[in-house]
Design an enzyme around this catalytic site. Structure first.
Site, PDB file in Angstrom:
ATOM      1  N   ASP A 160      43.339  74.831  36.648  1.00 58.10           N
ATOM      2  CA  ASP A 160      42.103  75.809  35.869  1.00 58.10           C
ATOM      3  C   ASP A 160      42.256  75.646  34.598  1.00 58.10           C
ATOM      4  O   ASP A 160      41.111  76.169  33.991  1.00 58.10           O
ATOM      5  CB  ASP A 160      42.734  77.142  36.618  1.00 58.10           C
ATOM      6  CG  ASP A 160      41.848  77.632  37.736  1.00 58.10           C
ATOM      7  OD1 ASP A 160      40.711  77.197  37.786  1.00 58.10           O
ATOM      8  OD2 ASP A 160      42.594  78.384  38.700  1.00 58.10           O
ATOM      9  N   LYS A 208      36.959  74.302  48.616  1.00 55.12           N
ATOM     10  CA  LYS A 208      37.907  73.578  47.829  1.00 55.12           C
ATOM     11  C   LYS A 208      38.701  72.669  48.696  1.00 55.12           C
ATOM     12  O   LYS A 208      38.796  71.475  48.424  1.00 55.12           O
ATOM     13  CB  LYS A 208      38.583  74.468  46.847  1.00 55.12           C
ATOM     14  CG  LYS A 208      37.846  75.195  45.582  1.00 55.12           C
ATOM     15  CD  LYS A 208      38.867  76.251  45.099  1.00 55.12           C
ATOM     16  CE  LYS A 208      38.092  76.972  43.902  1.00 55.12           C
ATOM     17  NZ  LYS A 208      38.760  77.886  43.510  1.00 55.12           N
ATOM     18  N   GLN A 224      43.696  81.487  43.243  1.00 57.16           N
ATOM     19  CA  GLN A 224      42.386  82.072  43.070  1.00 57.16           C
ATOM     20  C   GLN A 224      42.401  83.323  42.801  1.00 57.16           C
ATOM     21  O   GLN A 224      43.274  84.383  43.159  1.00 57.16           O
ATOM     22  CB  GLN A 224      41.906  82.015  44.697  1.00 57.16           C
ATOM     23  CG  GLN A 224      40.191  82.337  44.911  1.00 57.16           C
ATOM     24  CD  GLN A 224      39.281  81.324  44.266  1.00 57.16           C
ATOM     25  OE1 GLN A 224      39.392  80.376  43.966  1.00 57.16           O
ATOM     26  NE2 GLN A 224      38.284  82.019  43.798  1.00 57.16           N
TER      27      GLN A 224
HETATM   28  N1  GUN Z   1      37.738  83.062  40.465  1.00 55.92           N
HETATM   29  C1  GUN Z   1      36.469  82.774  39.998  1.00 55.92           C
HETATM   30  N2  GUN Z   1      36.444  81.526  39.294  1.00 55.92           N
HETATM   31  C2  GUN Z   1      37.736  80.994  39.389  1.00 55.92           C
HETATM   32  C3  GUN Z   1      38.323  79.751  38.877  1.00 55.92           C
HETATM   33  O1  GUN Z   1      37.524  78.987  38.144  1.00 55.92           O
HETATM   34  N3  GUN Z   1      39.386  79.515  39.161  1.00 55.92           N
HETATM   35  C4  GUN Z   1      40.066  80.562  39.913  1.00 55.92           C
HETATM   36  N4  GUN Z   1      41.470  80.218  40.149  1.00 55.92           N
HETATM   37  N5  GUN Z   1      39.682  81.613  40.414  1.00 55.92           N
HETATM   38  C5  GUN Z   1      38.360  81.927  40.152  1.00 55.92           C
END
Ligand code: GUN
Length: 298
Positions: A119, A52, A96
């Site tokens: 998100d 990311k 995350q």
């Molecule tokens: N963990 C697995 N998928 C995601 C996601 O789309 N966003 C976040 N913040 N954590 C994750």
């Protein structure tokens, strides 16, 4: 044999659009910034967060990484989020998941300012999306929707079955498909005769987290199959202790029946991060009262 939907190539076109819009924002003196919080040392999460950060920088945006030890108190995470909410250089905030057990995931998600919630997990954004109002849209379902729209044009009237009912994928995916006028069913571990149900789907989205659970005999001939699963399984054919990635769909049998299918890896996975970048530039534009990028949101 089904057409293979190339998510990797599609994600590259999304990133190009993001980069073009970032360049435009920069001429207005604004650089979009994404803050990512990682609590603990889960190896898979560390890989995601690194990717990311890398792609955020590659599209010309600022990346702020906050790596906290696994035993960080919940209050400290909430204080950090408060500070990022107030920071004008930060337009997107993502924590995350999963977070360690002593931290209340909902509290963390709902502490993020909704306009910075890239998100799309904040209760305000969930409610806005469900009622057809402008919101931040969860990245993975948004990526799936983009692939489906590119394949079908209009989704109106199609039978869609989403297998999986998570807050991250299943539920928002169903909401988005309904918004595009599909007839939507959510299937899950308690669904009766799930195979027959899936076999009626023009669009089949698999998001259960069980390796190769959906086989070709669950698939309607000509259907579009979107495989959200990312499962690591043993691959003794590659050598002792080796692993490989597979989806929730058994690709070999399903691709013999489907009209189009996403592979794993190289399907939905690359779209998720591309949509996170898209959401960050969308959030930045909205926060600054500027025109939103086209084709980057639902
Ligand atoms: N963990 C697995 N998928 C995601 C996601 O789309 N966003 C976040 N913040 N954590 C994750």
């Amino acid at each position: 044999m089904a057409d293979i939907i190339d998510g990797k190539a599609f994600a590259a076109t999304v990133r190009e659009k993001v980069a073009a819009h970032v360049a435009r924002l920069k001429t207005a003196g604004i650089t979009p910034g994404l803050a990512v919080i990682l609590v603990g040392e889960d190896p898979a999460s560390e890989v995601y967060v690194r990717n990311k950060g890398k792609q955020t920088l590659e599209t010309g945006m600022n990346s702020f990484e906050h790596k906290l030890p696994a035993d960080t108190p919940e209050a400290e995470v909430l204080t950090l989020i408060k500070r990022l909410n107030a920071d004008p250089a930060v337009h997107g905030i993502l924590c995350q998941l999963p977070v360690p057990d002593h931290i209340d995931e909902s509290k963390v998600i709902n502490a993020i300012a909704p306009e910075k919630d890239v998100d799309g997990f904040h209760i305000s954004n969930v409610g806005l999306l469900a009622t057809g109002q402008k919101s931040m849209v969860p990245c993975t379902p948004l990526g799936c929707l983009m692939l489906l729209r590119a394949r079908h044009g209009s989704l109106s009237g199609l039978n869609a079955v989403v297998v999986g009912r998570s807050n991250i994928v299943g539920k928002p995916m169903a909401t988005l498909l309904l918004k595009d006028s599909c007839t939507v069913t959510i299937a899950h571990s308690r669904t009766r005769d799930i195979e027959a149900l899936c076999k009626r789907a023009d669009i089949l989205v698999a998001a259960v987290g069980r390796a190769e659970m959906i086989t070709g005999d669950w698939v309607k001939p000509g259907a579009t199959v979107i495989d959200v699963g990312i499962n690591r399984v043993a691959a003794p054919e590659r050598g002792a202790g080796k692993m490989r990635l597979v989806g929730d769909v058994d690709f070999a049998s399903a691709s013999a029946v489907a009209g189009a299918i996403t592979p794993v890896p190289g399907g939905v996975g690359p779209m998720t991060i591309a949509c996170l970048l898209a959401n960050t530039v969308t959030a930045c534009s909205r926060i600054n009262g500027l025109e939103e990028p086209e084709g980057l949101t639902a």
